[in-house]
Design a protein around this motif. Structure first.
Motif, mmCIF file in Angstrom:
data_model
loop_
_atom_site.group_PDB
_atom_site.id
_atom_site.type_symbol
_atom_site.label_atom_id
_atom_site.label_comp_id
_atom_site.label_asym_id
_atom_site.label_seq_id
_atom_site.Cartn_x
_atom_site.Cartn_y
_atom_site.Cartn_z
ATOM 1 N N GLN A 88 0.832 -1.185 0.000
ATOM 2 C CA GLN A 88 0.000 0.000 0.000
ATOM 3 C C GLN A 88 0.881 1.256 0.000
ATOM 4 O O GLN A 88 1.948 1.272 0.619
ATOM 5 N N PRO A 89 0.441 2.321 -0.668
ATOM 6 C CA PRO A 89 1.210 3.570 -0.638
ATOM 7 C C PRO A 89 1.250 4.168 0.765
ATOM 8 O O PRO A 89 0.392 3.900 1.609
ATOM 9 N N ASN A 90 2.269 4.988 1.006
ATOM 10 C CA ASN A 90 2.399 5.742 2.253
ATOM 11 C C ASN A 90 2.249 4.859 3.489
ATOM 12 O O ASN A 90 1.554 5.195 4.443
ATOM 13 N N THR A 91 2.917 3.724 3.459
ATOM 14 C CA THR A 91 2.789 2.742 4.539
ATOM 15 C C THR A 91 4.168 2.262 4.961
ATOM 16 O O THR A 91 5.051 2.076 4.127
ATOM 17 N N GLY A 92 4.341 2.063 6.256
ATOM 18 C CA GLY A 92 5.583 1.528 6.769
ATOM 19 C C GLY A 92 5.581 0.009 6.770
ATOM 20 O O GLY A 92 4.552 -0.624 7.036
ATOM 21 N N TYR A 93 6.738 -0.581 6.472
ATOM 22 C CA TYR A 93 6.875 -2.040 6.421
ATOM 23 C C TYR A 93 8.162 -2.466 7.123
ATOM 24 O O TYR A 93 9.157 -1.735 7.122
ATOM 25 N N THR A 94 8.122 -3.662 7.685
ATOM 26 C CA THR A 94 9.311 -4.270 8.267
ATOM 27 C C THR A 94 9.629 -5.550 7.508
ATOM 28 O O THR A 94 8.765 -6.422 7.348
ATOM 29 N N LEU A 95 10.868 -5.648 7.034
ATOM 30 C CA LEU A 95 11.353 -6.800 6.285
ATOM 31 C C LEU A 95 12.430 -7.486 7.105
ATOM 32 O O LEU A 95 13.385 -6.837 7.536
ATOM 33 N N THR A 96 12.295 -8.776 7.346
ATOM 34 C CA THR A 96 13.293 -9.519 8.119
ATOM 35 C C THR A 96 13.599 -10.847 7.441
ATOM 36 O O THR A 96 12.800 -11.369 6.662
ATOM 37 N N ALA A 97 14.756 -11.392 7.747
ATOM 38 C CA ALA A 97 15.141 -12.723 7.270
ATOM 39 C C ALA A 97 16.254 -13.249 8.152
ATOM 40 O O ALA A 97 17.038 -12.476 8.720
ATOM 41 N N TRP A 98 16.339 -14.547 8.257
ATOM 42 C CA TRP A 98 17.467 -15.207 8.898
ATOM 43 C C TRP A 98 18.358 -15.765 7.802
ATOM 44 O O TRP A 98 17.881 -16.453 6.888
ATOM 45 N N VAL A 99 19.661 -15.461 7.876
ATOM 46 C CA VAL A 99 20.581 -15.847 6.810
ATOM 47 C C VAL A 99 21.880 -16.359 7.408
ATOM 48 O O VAL A 99 22.223 -16.062 8.558
ATOM 49 N N LYS A 100 22.620 -17.097 6.609
ATOM 50 C CA LYS A 100 23.996 -17.437 6.951
ATOM 51 C C LYS A 100 24.790 -17.655 5.674
ATOM 52 O O LYS A 100 24.267 -18.139 4.661
ATOM 53 N N GLY A 101 26.072 -17.239 5.713
ATOM 54 C CA GLY A 101 26.925 -17.325 4.540
ATOM 55 C C GLY A 101 27.689 -16.032 4.341
ATOM 56 O O GLY A 101 27.635 -15.118 5.165
ATOM 57 N N SER A 102 28.400 -15.947 3.224
ATOM 58 C CA SER A 102 29.253 -14.792 2.935
ATOM 59 C C SER A 102 28.462 -13.687 2.251
ATOM 60 O O SER A 102 27.944 -13.880 1.151
ATOM 61 N N TYR A 103 28.348 -12.553 2.931
ATOM 62 C CA TYR A 103 27.781 -11.335 2.357
ATOM 63 C C TYR A 103 26.400 -11.573 1.757
ATOM 64 O O TYR A 103 26.135 -11.296 0.585
ATOM 65 N N VAL A 104 25.528 -12.109 2.582
ATOM 66 C CA VAL A 104 24.155 -12.364 2.164
ATOM 67 C C VAL A 104 23.364 -11.061 2.298
ATOM 68 O O VAL A 104 23.390 -10.407 3.344
ATOM 69 N N THR A 105 22.664 -10.692 1.246
ATOM 70 C CA THR A 105 21.951 -9.418 1.201
ATOM 71 C C THR A 105 20.445 -9.650 1.174
ATOM 72 O O THR A 105 19.947 -10.527 0.464
ATOM 73 N N LEU A 106 19.729 -8.836 1.941
ATOM 74 C CA LEU A 106 18.266 -8.781 1.931
ATOM 75 C C LEU A 106 17.888 -7.390 1.448
ATOM 76 O O LEU A 106 18.356 -6.388 1.991
ATOM 77 N N ALA A 108 14.758 -4.720 -0.648
ATOM 78 C CA ALA A 108 13.415 -4.446 -1.158
ATOM 79 C C ALA A 108 13.529 -3.285 -2.121
ATOM 80 O O ALA A 108 14.194 -2.292 -1.839
ATOM 81 N N ALA A 109 12.866 -3.408 -3.289
ATOM 82 C CA ALA A 109 12.934 -2.358 -4.298
ATOM 83 C C ALA A 109 11.589 -2.227 -4.983
ATOM 84 O O ALA A 109 10.883 -3.213 -5.201
ATOM 85 N N GLY A 110 11.244 -1.023 -5.309
ATOM 86 C CA GLY A 110 10.005 -0.735 -6.018
ATOM 87 C C GLY A 110 9.939 0.736 -6.316
ATOM 88 O O GLY A 110 10.932 1.461 -6.204
ATOM 89 N N THR A 111 8.789 1.219 -6.710
ATOM 90 C CA THR A 111 8.621 2.630 -7.009
ATOM 91 C C THR A 111 8.885 3.459 -5.760
ATOM 92 O O THR A 111 8.138 3.378 -4.791
ATOM 93 N N GLY A 112 9.963 4.219 -5.785
ATOM 94 C CA GLY A 112 10.298 5.046 -4.636
ATOM 95 C C GLY A 112 10.857 4.295 -3.451
ATOM 96 O O GLY A 112 11.030 4.861 -2.382
ATOM 97 N N VAL A 113 11.160 3.009 -3.612
ATOM 98 C CA VAL A 113 11.691 2.197 -2.518
ATOM 99 C C VAL A 113 12.981 1.532 -2.983
ATOM 100 O O VAL A 113 13.007 0.886 -4.032
ATOM 101 N N SER A 114 14.050 1.685 -2.235
ATOM 102 C CA SER A 114 15.287 0.965 -2.487
ATOM 103 C C SER A 114 16.033 0.866 -1.177
ATOM 104 O O SER A 114 16.591 1.840 -0.688
ATOM 105 N N THR A 115 16.039 -0.317 -0.588
ATOM 106 C CA THR A 115 16.686 -0.486 0.711
ATOM 107 C C THR A 115 17.300 -1.868 0.775
ATOM 108 O O THR A 115 16.796 -2.822 0.164
ATOM 109 N N SER A 116 18.409 -1.995 1.489
ATOM 110 C CA SER A 116 19.061 -3.295 1.611
ATOM 111 C C SER A 116 19.924 -3.327 2.856
ATOM 112 O O SER A 116 20.306 -2.298 3.400
ATOM 113 N N THR A 117 20.227 -4.536 3.299
ATOM 114 C CA THR A 117 21.162 -4.766 4.384
ATOM 115 C C THR A 117 21.773 -6.138 4.174
ATOM 116 O O THR A 117 21.255 -6.941 3.393
ATOM 117 N N TRP A 118 22.881 -6.427 4.837
ATOM 118 C CA TRP A 118 23.556 -7.695 4.597
ATOM 119 C C TRP A 118 24.275 -8.162 5.853
ATOM 120 O O TRP A 118 24.446 -7.420 6.815
#
Length: 505
Positions: A88-106, A108-118
């Motif tokens: 939905q537009p103008n809405t806050g979201y939380t994205l989570t994941a459990w990962v293991k390995g070398s430089y694993v990136t999570l 999210a991208a879309g119209t006006g959205v571009s965010t990542s962490t690793w």
């Protein structure tokens, strides 16, 4: 590219892996409804995830449940797994994941959205990212990816809504400028105060309203919208291919920057492979977000334009450099972006990111921040080249891949620092020719005051002709031209962390 005479000293480099900057939203009320399908990878078919490369479910030591995702990137891919989600537009979201390995990136991208962490961890580690959708955002692509040749696992991926974000304007004190003041410099250019930290620039002070949003879907509409842009406007690109050499010459303001935004599927390309894919000339206070620029001589050129933010863009397949801040373009930012396959002419003129102009001190493209990007592989020059005459920049949280270095113009390291007062921190690099990082004095009093800290360099397989190979090669260390190398820099392979005579502490 480097313009210098050959030297006997071995070049150096530290590679750095960057810490992503996370701006948490205020807590919002609302039900935490799960939006992702098969986030626990209990379905062997992986659907609705779409995976490239080698990916499958595994029952071996999942984080929870009976299975987890197991993926193996190849030598030229990141083995991404992507799922598109309706939001939905103008809405806050939380994205989570459990990962293991070398430089694993999570991400999210879309119209006006571009965010990542690793994360780079042998055991299960939780990644979290919080973001807000824009006024027109209806789809977000959630992506998991790894690092070249390094297997990774992921499990319990989740995307939940925090709730609608209040429409009241943010505080007027917000500024698009970097949130840390640049260090003052001595006559030699060395910083006389503590170097900047990796704090990210603040968000723009005012979001454009739907009434001030222009939506375009053709190249003609795009060029018309760029020509007619006014402060505070957002130009929204539909997915598709836009052919031309696009130029921006209208200025935004600190209170009302102008935004050009789209998804990575909004692709700017040239008809002939020549010229600039996107050019900003005398156009301060612009944000370019999410789009792809390709098939040009140079990808994104920023000329005489302060406070330009390039956020979550993709630049690839250019015959020369990918991104260039030039002609005294200060306080620019490149963050969360991907630059690869530059310098396709293989003549040593294909830097990933280039700041300033060679052989001059009049180009004061100062305080440029290069944050949390993936640069490489197949960069035809240094991943980053910081020219003499520029001061006070920050290179933090990036992942470098030096596969593609040619040494045609002495491009034999990930980063070459010829300016003053730079901070190079928390980056990671692999596959280089001679060194990870280098400093050089091309003009008297320049190439001084660099601070290297928290960088991780892998020099394994370095194929250059220098007998000695260093993570950080300081070619001009002296009391008048100091360089700081802290003990939290690390190196694998090569000769040593730093060349002899340079203290580490």
């Amino acid at each position: 590219m480097s313009h210098r005479t050959p030297r006997a000293a071995a070049a150096a480099g530290v590679l750095a892996l960057g810490s992503a900057v996370l701006a948490l939203l205020p807590a919002q009320a609302g039900a935490a409804t799960e939006l992702l399908g098969n986030g626990g990878f209990e379905s062997a078919a992986l659907s609705p995830w779409s995976c490239a490369g080698t990916a499958a479910t595994t029952a071996t030591a999942p984080h929870s449940g009976a299975a987890a995702l197991s993926a193996v990137p190849g030598s030229a891919d990141l083995a991404p797994c992507t799922q598109s989600v309706t939001v939905q537009p103008n809405t806050g979201y939380t994205l989570t994941a459990w990962v293991k390995g070398s430089y694993v990136t999570l991400a999210a991208a879309g119209t006006g959205v571009s965010t990542s962490t690793w994360a780079n961890a042998p055991g299960w580690t939780q990644l979290t990212r919080t973001f807000t959708t824009g006024p027109t955002t209806t789809q977000v692509a959630v992506t998991l990816s790894g690092w070249y040749g390094s297997p990774y696992q992921a499990d319990d991926v989740s995307l939940t809504a925090l709730g609608a974000i209040p429409s009241s304007p943010p505080p007027t004190s917000a500024s698009p400028s970097p949130s840390t003041a640049p260090p003052s410099t001595s006559p030699s250019g060395a910083p006389s105060s503590a170097p900047p930290t990796s704090a990210s620039p603040s968000a723009s002070p005012a979001a454009s309203t739907p009434a001030n949003t222009v939506r375009v879907s053709t190249a003609k509409e795009l060029q018309a919208a760029l020509s007619a842009a006014v402060p505070g406007r957002t130009i929204q690109l539909a997915d598709g291919t836009y052919t031309g050499n696009f130029k921006i010459t209208t200025a935004g303001t600190a209170a009302a920057p102008i935004t050009l935004t789209g998804s990575p599927n909004a692709v700017l390309t040239t008809a002939t492979g020549g010229g600039y894919g996107l050019s900003l000339a005398n156009a301060p206070y612009w944000t370019v977000r999410g789009i792809t620029v390709t098939n040009a001589q140079k990808g994104i050129m920023v000329d005489a334009s302060d406070h330009v933010v390039l956020d979550g863009v993709t630049v690839h397949h250019t015959t020369m450099e990918g991104v260039h801040f030039r002609n005294s373009s200060s306080y620019g930012v490149l963050r969360g972006s991907t630059v690869r396959d530059t310098g396709t002419a293989h003549d040593g003129k294909g830097e990933g990111v280039y700041v300033g102009t060679a052989n001059t001190l009049t180009d004061r493209s100062d305080h440029v921040q290069i944050l949390d990007n993936t640069i490489g592989p197949n960069i035809g020059g240094e991943n980053i080249d910081l020219k003499e005459g520029t001061t006070g920049g920050l290179v933090s949280g990036n992942r470098f891949d030096g596969n593609g270095l040619t040494n045609v113009n002495y491009d034999d390291s990930w980063v070459d620092v010829k300016g003053n007062g730079y901070t190079i921190e928390n980056n990671t690099g692999v596959r280089t020719m001679n060194d990870g990082y280098q400093t050089h004095t091309q003009q008297p009093g320049w190439g001084c005051g660099t601070v290297f800290r928290g960088n991780t360099s892998d020099l394994t397989g370095a194929s250059g002709s220098n007998t000695a190979k260093y993570a950080i090669d300081v070619t001009n260390y002296s009391a008048d031209c100091p360089t700081t190398v802290t003990a939290d820099n690390t190196v694998t392979g090569g000769t040593a962390l730093v060349n002899p005579g340079v203290p580490v502490g």
